[in-house]
Design a protein around this motif. Structure first.
Motif, PDB file in Angstrom:
ATOM      1  N   UNK A  71       0.816  -1.215   0.000  1.00  0.00           N
ATOM      2  CA  UNK A  71       0.000   0.000   0.000  1.00  0.00           C
ATOM      3  C   UNK A  71       0.850   1.266   0.000  1.00  0.00           C
ATOM      4  N   UNK A  72       2.067   1.168  -0.496  1.00  0.00           N
ATOM      5  CA  UNK A  72       2.954   2.329  -0.562  1.00  0.00           C
ATOM      6  C   UNK A  72       2.301   3.448  -1.369  1.00  0.00           C
ATOM      7  N   UNK A  73       2.368   4.656  -0.839  1.00  0.00           N
ATOM      8  CA  UNK A  73       1.756   5.805  -1.503  1.00  0.00           C
ATOM      9  C   UNK A  73       2.560   6.192  -2.741  1.00  0.00           C
ATOM     10  N   UNK A  74       1.918   6.162  -3.902  1.00  0.00           N
ATOM     11  CA  UNK A  74       2.602   6.402  -5.173  1.00  0.00           C
ATOM     12  C   UNK A  74       3.144   7.827  -5.260  1.00  0.00           C
ATOM     13  N   UNK A  75       2.393   8.792  -4.760  1.00  0.00           N
ATOM     14  CA  UNK A  75       2.860  10.182  -4.819  1.00  0.00           C
ATOM     15  C   UNK A  75       4.123  10.369  -3.991  1.00  0.00           C
ATOM     16  N   UNK A  76       4.204   9.685  -2.860  1.00  0.00           N
ATOM     17  CA  UNK A  76       5.409   9.760  -2.032  1.00  0.00           C
ATOM     18  C   UNK A  76       6.585   9.102  -2.740  1.00  0.00           C
ATOM     19  N   UNK A  77       6.308   8.013  -3.461  1.00  0.00           N
ATOM     20  CA  UNK A  77       7.366   7.338  -4.225  1.00  0.00           C
ATOM     21  C   UNK A  77       7.948   8.283  -5.273  1.00  0.00           C
ATOM     22  N   UNK A  78       7.085   9.003  -5.951  1.00  0.00           N
ATOM     23  CA  UNK A  78       7.544   9.908  -7.011  1.00  0.00           C
ATOM     24  C   UNK A  78       8.427  11.029  -6.472  1.00  0.00           C
ATOM     25  N   UNK A  79       8.189  11.433  -5.230  1.00  0.00           N
ATOM     26  CA  UNK A  79       8.922  12.568  -4.659  1.00  0.00           C
ATOM     27  C   UNK A  79      10.246  12.169  -4.024  1.00  0.00           C
ATOM     28  N   UNK A  80      10.422  10.886  -3.700  1.00  0.00           N
ATOM     29  CA  UNK A  80      11.608  10.447  -2.956  1.00  0.00           C
ATOM     30  C   UNK A  80      12.856  10.494  -3.835  1.00  0.00           C
ATOM     31  N   UNK A  81      13.981  10.837  -3.217  1.00  0.00           N
ATOM     32  CA  UNK A  81      15.260  10.868  -3.946  1.00  0.00           C
ATOM     33  C   UNK A  81      15.730   9.457  -4.269  1.00  0.00           C
ATOM     34  N   UNK A  82      15.646   8.568  -3.290  1.00  0.00           N
ATOM     35  CA  UNK A  82      16.017   7.162  -3.470  1.00  0.00           C
ATOM     36  C   UNK A  82      14.865   6.313  -2.961  1.00  0.00           C
ATOM     37  N   UNK A  83      14.409   5.365  -3.776  1.00  0.00           N
ATOM     38  CA  UNK A  83      13.371   4.430  -3.340  1.00  0.00           C
ATOM     39  C   UNK A  83      14.019   3.062  -3.147  1.00  0.00           C
ATOM     40  N   UNK A  84      13.613   2.388  -2.092  1.00  0.00           N
ATOM     41  CA  UNK A  84      14.286   1.163  -1.661  1.00  0.00           C
ATOM     42  C   UNK A  84      13.297   0.005  -1.641  1.00  0.00           C
ATOM     43  N   UNK A  85      13.560  -1.019  -2.451  1.00  0.00           N
ATOM     44  CA  UNK A  85      12.705  -2.203  -2.508  1.00  0.00           C
ATOM     45  C   UNK A  85      13.162  -3.232  -1.476  1.00  0.00           C
ATOM     46  N   UNK A  86      13.392  -2.786  -0.240  1.00  0.00           N
ATOM     47  CA  UNK A  86      13.772  -3.734   0.803  1.00  0.00           C
ATOM     48  C   UNK A  86      12.578  -4.623   1.138  1.00  0.00           C
ATOM     49  N   UNK A  87      12.849  -5.900   1.338  1.00  0.00           N
ATOM     50  CA  UNK A  87      11.787  -6.879   1.511  1.00  0.00           C
ATOM     51  C   UNK A  87      11.909  -7.958   0.456  1.00  0.00           C
ATOM     52  N   UNK A  88      10.972  -8.873   0.433  1.00  0.00           N
ATOM     53  CA  UNK A  88      11.058 -10.024  -0.471  1.00  0.00           C
ATOM     54  C   UNK A  88      10.620  -9.707  -1.897  1.00  0.00           C
ATOM     55  N   UNK A  89       9.721  -8.763  -2.059  1.00  0.00           N
ATOM     56  CA  UNK A  89       9.128  -8.517  -3.381  1.00  0.00           C
ATOM     57  C   UNK A  89      10.009  -7.579  -4.214  1.00  0.00           C
ATOM     58  N   UNK A  90      11.160  -8.105  -4.612  1.00  0.00           N
ATOM     59  CA  UNK A  90      12.084  -7.314  -5.428  1.00  0.00           C
ATOM     60  C   UNK A  90      11.477  -7.055  -6.812  1.00  0.00           C
ATOM     61  N   UNK A  91      11.809  -5.940  -7.424  1.00  0.00           N
ATOM     62  CA  UNK A  91      11.179  -5.598  -8.713  1.00  0.00           C
ATOM     63  C   UNK A  91      11.595  -6.516  -9.857  1.00  0.00           C
ATOM     64  N   UNK A  92      12.721  -7.238  -9.717  1.00  0.00           N
ATOM     65  CA  UNK A  92      13.146  -8.142 -10.790  1.00  0.00           C
ATOM     66  C   UNK A  92      12.561  -9.546 -10.614  1.00  0.00           C
TER      67      UNK A  92
END
Length: 534
Positions: free
Chosen positions: A482-503
């Motif tokens: 449920x990560x907020x998409x608008x907050x993601x767009x504003x962040x300098x670095x976004x971190x996919x920490x956790x099991x659900x890696x984007x690859x």
């Protein structure tokens, strides 16, 4: 209903239509009866008659017409007029509640056959004429059975997700193999990185030096590409990519064949650092080679686990703590950065599951006020799940050493995007503290903490951390759906920490595009390995 006036107008009688019941009889005095009084009497009767009619109709419909007196009518209509009704339905509910309370504390009969569906339950009820208690036992048994099945399914899902997160996707494995083969057959893939004339810049502190340790070639390419594309001064960027021996050839090939000019990239294997000897990293050798530790991270994760007393969320955390990456030297190597890069004063360290979306050069301008580690604190923020981490979340405070030296309410901080002042670091005993606590945890059979490299770092860097603005580093994209998409767009670095890696296929689809936008799908190696084809 009939209304009768006597000839002398001295009495008025109201009776039922069959004449058996005199509902009302009014006698009028013989003297002093004026027409006005009579008129008022008739008005009052005109007002009362509709109500009398309704009551009579109700009585008739309910069979009260068999009664022959007002006493019978009163017994029937009295409770209604007083708001009292037949409570047989409520009594049935009370009896059913009583049965449920008995069944709640009782044992389900051993021979009771539980239906598999609601339709089956209805069929059995019709054919077997079960009493209320048996019906309640069947309901309880069915609900407990379905709860167990749902719980087991949830744990199985978490196990499958853990295995998926720990595995190497076929496309990424293909990419590594093809690039390694290219290294052996193509001279261009083996060319020196960086070129000889640029070697002095590897230790030039006027440049922005980034350090990345990973064995994931695709992830490394995304980080370097996103950093360079987001930079206002890409010509001042120097990347130091550290990888293991088996991945070195493929990693070198990628950056040799896909330069990111004007930025500079250096690729080094852990085997190429003279400082990384058994004498300097004895604890990590023990961690990586001890059979008990290897069984903990690679063994059966279900054996010995009491799932009946464990919530799925707690089980998921325990599984994540057992990721094999936590015994990898690449994951611990960040603690040796001052020794591996003795000529550098200030660097930014990046995990391999981040994406850079903004120019990071201002990080070098942050005054750390004598501290070593500039990091985002994770104990406060809008996302209560991601940003609610304190020492109690990482350590076992029932252990006497932990309880003696640490505060459970102390705020934690994040690895993944850290500004390290190496000059200040070299004046501390951070590495020695890190080693000492790793040894203690090994002695205690991993009872002081479970989760990889962050807990010993939280202890080692205690008193050496300078908080930086959270907008520099947004966490949780690998486990917070449920990560907020608008907050993601504003962040300098976004971190996919956790099991659900984007690859991975288990990555969150709505968060994956922030990562895939930096994958070069036109590259022949990427195309031939069919990596996350858009």
């Amino acid at each position: 209903m009939q209304l009768h006036f006597s000839p002398s107008m001295r009495s008025i009688t109201i009776s039922s239509s069959n004449g058996f019941i005199d509902l009302m009889k009014i006698k009028v005095a013989a003297r002093h009866v004026s027409y006005r009084t009579l008129f008022h009497t008739i008005l009052i009767l005109a007002f009362l008659l509709p109500f009398v009619f309704i009551l009579t109709a109700v009585v008739t419909l309910e069979g009260v017409n068999k009664c022959s007196s007002f006493d019978c009518l009163g017994r029937r209509l009295g409770p209604r007029l007083l708001g009292r009704v037949d409570d047989s339905g409520q009594k049935l509910v009370r009896d059913f509640y009583k049965v449920l309370n008995e069944v709640k504390t009782g044992e389900i009969p051993a021979g009771l056959k539980l239906p598999d569906s609601f339709d089956q339950l209805v069929y059995d009820m019709k054919n077997n004429q079960y009493d209320a208690k048996t019906f309640a036992f069947m309901l309880r048994g069915m609900m407990e059975k379905f709860e167990r099945e749902i719980r087991e399914s949830r744990f199985s899902e978490l196990m499958n997700k853990h295995f998926a997160a720990s595995s190497i996707p076929k496309g990424i494995h293909c990419l590594s193999l093809r690039l390694t083969d290219e290294y052996s057959s193509n001279a261009h893939a083996r060319k020196q990185l960086p070129s000889p004339e640029l070697l002095p810049l590897l230790s030039d502190n006027s440049y922005y030096h980034f350090i990345l340790s990973t064995d994931n070639i695709l992830a490394a390419s995304v980080i370097v590409t996103s950093t360079v594309q987001s930079s206002l001064r890409p010509e001042k960027i120097v990347f130091h990519v550290i990888t293991d021996k088996k991945t070195y050839a493929g990693m070198h090939s990628w950056f040799a064949l896909n330069p990111v000019s004007p930025a500079i990239v250096e690729v080094k294997g852990v085997h190429q650092f003279d400082w990384l000897t058994r004498e300097n990293v004895p604890v990590l050798e023990a961690v990586e080679n001890q059979n008990g530790i290897r069984n903990y991270y690679h063994g059966n994760h279900i054996a010995g686990a009491n799932l009946s007393d464990t919530t799925p969320r707690t089980f998921a955390s325990k599984l994540q703590a057992r990721s094999p990456k936590y015994i990898s030297l690449l994951n611990h190597i960040r603690i040796y950065i001052p020794e591996l890069f003795p000529n550098l004063d200030k660097v930014v360290f990046l995990d391999d599951d981040v994406v850079v979306q903004r120019d990071l050069s201002p990080l070098w301008e942050i005054e750390l006020e004598g501290k070593v580690n500039g990091a985002v604190e994770t104990c406060r923020g809008e996302d209560e799940w991601v940003m609610s981490k304190r020492f109690r979340n990482y350590f076992n405070f029932s252990h006497p050493l932990i309880a003696k030296h640490l505060d459970p309410e102390e705020c934690a901080w994040a690895y993944g995007m850290n500004v390290f002042d190496l000059s200040a670091w070299r004046k501390t005993d951070i590495r020695e503290t890190y080693h000492a606590w790793l040894k203690e945890n090994l002695k205690s059979n991993l009872t002081m903490w479970k989760l990889g490299t962050l807990p010993p770092a939280l202890i080692a860097f205690k008193g050496h951390v300078h908080p930086i603005d959270p907008s520099w580093h947004m966490l949780g994209l690998g486990y917070q759906n449920k990560t907020d998409i608008e907050s993601v767009k504003k962040a300098a670095v976004i971190h996919y920490n956790g099991q659900s890696k984007p690859w991975l296929q288990i990555g969150f689809e709505h968060l994956r595009p922030f990562w895939t936008k930096y994958v070069n799908y036109s590259n022949d190696f990427v195309k031939n390995c069919h990596i996350l084809e858009p």
